[in-house]
Design a protein around this motif. Structure first.
Motif, PDB file in Angstrom:
ATOM      1  N   ALA A 127      -9.950  -3.518  12.629  1.00 17.93           N
ATOM      2  CA  ALA A 127     -10.237  -1.964  11.564  1.00 17.93           C
ATOM      3  C   ALA A 127      -8.349  -2.146  11.693  1.00 17.93           C
ATOM      4  O   ALA A 127      -7.623  -1.743  10.736  1.00 17.93           O
ATOM      5  N   ILE A 128      -7.852  -2.434  12.671  1.00 26.90           N
ATOM      6  CA  ILE A 128      -6.122  -2.689  12.502  1.00 26.90           C
ATOM      7  C   ILE A 128      -5.457  -3.388  12.309  1.00 26.90           C
ATOM      8  O   ILE A 128      -4.474  -3.006  11.838  1.00 26.90           O
ATOM      9  N   THR A 129      -5.796  -4.897  12.279  1.00 27.74           N
ATOM     10  CA  THR A 129      -5.033  -5.602  11.349  1.00 27.74           C
ATOM     11  C   THR A 129      -5.447  -4.916   9.993  1.00 27.74           C
ATOM     12  O   THR A 129      -4.424  -4.978   9.069  1.00 27.74           O
ATOM     13  N   TYR A 130      -6.225  -4.446   9.384  1.00 30.76           N
ATOM     14  CA  TYR A 130      -6.551  -4.101   8.239  1.00 30.76           C
ATOM     15  C   TYR A 130      -5.407  -2.267   7.799  1.00 30.76           C
ATOM     16  O   TYR A 130      -4.845  -2.511   6.717  1.00 30.76           O
ATOM     17  N   SER A 131      -5.741  -1.727   8.823  1.00 30.20           N
ATOM     18  CA  SER A 131      -4.755  -0.545   8.465  1.00 30.20           C
ATOM     19  C   SER A 131      -2.975  -0.972   8.655  1.00 30.20           C
ATOM     20  O   SER A 131      -2.557  -0.189   8.201  1.00 30.20           O
ATOM     21  N   GLU A 132      -2.675  -1.830   9.125  1.00 25.85           N
ATOM     22  CA  GLU A 132      -1.477  -2.241   9.955  1.00 25.85           C
ATOM     23  C   GLU A 132      -0.975  -2.217   8.411  1.00 25.85           C
ATOM     24  O   GLU A 132       0.348  -2.625   7.709  1.00 25.85           O
ATOM     25  N   GLU A 133      -1.747  -3.400   7.664  1.00 23.51           N
ATOM     26  CA  GLU A 133      -1.679  -3.711   6.298  1.00 23.51           C
ATOM     27  C   GLU A 133      -1.204  -2.882   5.026  1.00 23.51           C
ATOM     28  O   GLU A 133      -0.378  -2.677   4.304  1.00 23.51           O
ATOM     29  N   VAL A 134      -2.018  -1.538   5.260  1.00 25.94           N
ATOM     30  CA  VAL A 134      -2.274  -0.701   4.118  1.00 25.94           C
ATOM     31  C   VAL A 134      -1.300   0.092   4.519  1.00 25.94           C
ATOM     32  O   VAL A 134      -0.503   0.642   3.424  1.00 25.94           O
ATOM     33  N   TRP A 135      -0.617   0.474   5.884  1.00 24.96           N
ATOM     34  CA  TRP A 135       0.597   1.486   6.287  1.00 24.96           C
ATOM     35  C   TRP A 135       1.764   0.820   6.061  1.00 24.96           C
ATOM     36  O   TRP A 135       2.751   1.329   6.366  1.00 24.96           O
ATOM     37  N   ASN A 136       1.267  -1.046   5.863  1.00 20.88           N
ATOM     38  CA  ASN A 136       3.399  -0.765   5.444  1.00 20.88           C
ATOM     39  C   ASN A 136       3.744  -0.894   4.001  1.00 20.88           C
ATOM     40  O   ASN A 136       2.857  -0.174   3.219  1.00 20.88           O
ATOM     41  N   GLU A 137       4.828  -1.660   4.367  1.00 14.65           N
ATOM     42  CA  GLU A 137       5.764  -0.401   3.168  1.00 14.65           C
ATOM     43  C   GLU A 137       5.422  -1.480   2.080  1.00 14.65           C
ATOM     44  O   GLU A 137       5.478  -1.101   0.760  1.00 14.65           O
ATOM     45  N   ASN A 138       4.101  -3.029   2.204  1.00 14.10           N
ATOM     46  CA  ASN A 138       3.507  -2.651   0.432  1.00 14.10           C
ATOM     47  C   ASN A 138       2.253  -2.477   0.943  1.00 14.10           C
ATOM     48  O   ASN A 138       1.225  -2.675  -0.510  1.00 14.10           O
ATOM     49  N   GLY A 139       1.985  -2.014   1.285  1.00 13.29           N
ATOM     50  CA  GLY A 139       0.608  -1.424   1.282  1.00 13.29           C
ATOM     51  C   GLY A 139       0.278  -0.434   0.570  1.00 13.29           C
ATOM     52  O   GLY A 139       0.878   0.052  -0.083  1.00 13.29           O
ATOM     53  N   ALA A 140      -1.376   0.197   0.385  1.00 11.09           N
ATOM     54  CA  ALA A 140      -1.803   0.633  -0.329  1.00 11.09           C
ATOM     55  C   ALA A 140      -0.997   2.458  -0.631  1.00 11.09           C
ATOM     56  O   ALA A 140      -0.990   2.956  -1.272  1.00 11.09           O
ATOM     57  N   ILE A 141      -0.903   2.352   1.393  1.00 18.38           N
ATOM     58  CA  ILE A 141      -0.647   4.047   1.681  1.00 18.38           C
ATOM     59  C   ILE A 141       0.975   3.953   1.803  1.00 18.38           C
ATOM     60  O   ILE A 141       2.019   4.515   1.488  1.00 18.38           O
ATOM     61  N   GLY A 142       1.430   2.763   2.302  1.00 18.41           N
ATOM     62  CA  GLY A 142       2.890   2.374   3.165  1.00 18.41           C
ATOM     63  C   GLY A 142       3.432   2.598   1.967  1.00 18.41           C
ATOM     64  O   GLY A 142       4.899   2.908   1.812  1.00 18.41           O
TER      65      GLY A 142
END
Length: 305
Positions: A127-142
């Motif tokens: 979950a942390i790995t997925y969250s870091e991907e989502v919140w980074n500058e190229n992620g869905a949220i970031g």
């Protein structure tokens, strides 16, 4: 010669920094839980992972071990002199003792608890790995939320989760203490706490909020262990067995330390922490079995250190 001296000086400063970092982390664990031995083991198992040889053996100068031990003991003494400050209250439940009659059933059940705690730790890691991907500058949220606003956005998410399920928010150790005392609710409620806590912790790490994994690991282990005890007790009753050692407080306590061991891959730290908090020799056998299996599950299936 000047370049050689500069290189040696940089290596020396780096070594001193590692020693001080390990000593500080040991002192933090010792002061936070009044557990100086667990603080020493934490520094040796977690903080010193970069100081291992090719075969995995720990290579530390004697000064580093001495500094870690002194800082851990002094931190615990300072806290002890300042008055009671440990908010976590682990019970000393009946683990059934060590008997050959109960060992054949007791050990497999605690090994199963260890496997469950390892899976919980793996779920948190993924979950942390997925969250870091989502919140980074190229992620869905970031990619939508600016970096400076990400902590606020995650805070809003945590607030929404808190409105729905307040126990998943860290408000001291009150909720965790109630779970450890068998006051956390039924198995479905506890598993819901586990799932929501994983989501909240992963989102906080991914968004860059200040925090850690120590307290969340204890919370996840306590909820998973308590639910496991309730379900396992019902199953054993169906086959006509009444394992009096498999109480909810016992499984919650062992589960808390087992998830901690799996997340940090530090079973000795978890074992010593739990022993120092409970001062119960009967906890050693079920804890070592459960924590060892939990750490092994993560070691075999988790991300590289």
């Amino acid at each position: 010669a000047r370049a050689s001296g500069t290189i040696r000086g940089d290596k020396y400063r780096g070594r001193i920094q590692k020693v001080l970092t390990g000593a500080g982390e040991a002192a933090g664990v010792a002061a936070g839980f009044s557990a100086p031995i667990a603080g020493i083991f934490y520094a040796l198992e977690v903080s010193s992972r970069d100081d291992r040889s090719a075969d995995g053996a720990l290579v530390l100068p004697r000064a580093a071990v001495a500094a870690t031990a002194v800082s851990s003991v002094l931190a615990a003494l300072v806290v002890e002199q300042a008055g009671p400050s440990v908010q976590l209250r682990l019970p000393s439940p009946d683990y059934g003792g060590i008997s050959l009659a109960a060992l054949g059933l007791e050990l497999p059940l605690y090994l199963g608890l260890g496997a469950l705690c390892g899976l919980v730790a793996l779920a948190l890691q993924n979950a942390i790995t997925y969250s870091e991907e989502v919140w980074n500058e190229n992620g869905a949220i970031g990619s939508v939320v600016p970096e400076r606003l990400r902590p606020a956005a995650c805070g809003a998410l945590a607030g929404a989760l808190g409105v729905y399920c307040q126990p998943v928010l860290f408000n001291g150790y009150a909720t965790l203490n109630s779970i450890l005392q068998d006051q956390g609710g039924d198995a479905a409620t506890l598993l819901t706490y586990t799932l929501l806590k994983i989501i909240a912790t992963a989102a906080a790490v991914g968004a860059g909020l200040v925090g850690g994994l120590f307290a969340p690991s204890l919370f996840l282990g306590a909820t998973a262990g308590s639910a496991y005890a309730q379900i396992a007790s019902q199953l054993t009753e169906l086959i006509g067995v009444d394992p009096n050692f498999l109480t909810t407080p016992a499984c919650a306590t062992v589960g808390a330390a087992s998830v901690l061991a799996a997340v940090f891959r530090a079973p000795l730290t978890a074992a010593m922490l739990l022993f120092e908090l409970t001062r119960d020799y009967d906890v050693v056998l079920p804890l070592v079995a459960s924590a060892g299996v939990a750490a092994l599950v993560v070691e075999l299936n988790g991300r590289p250190r």
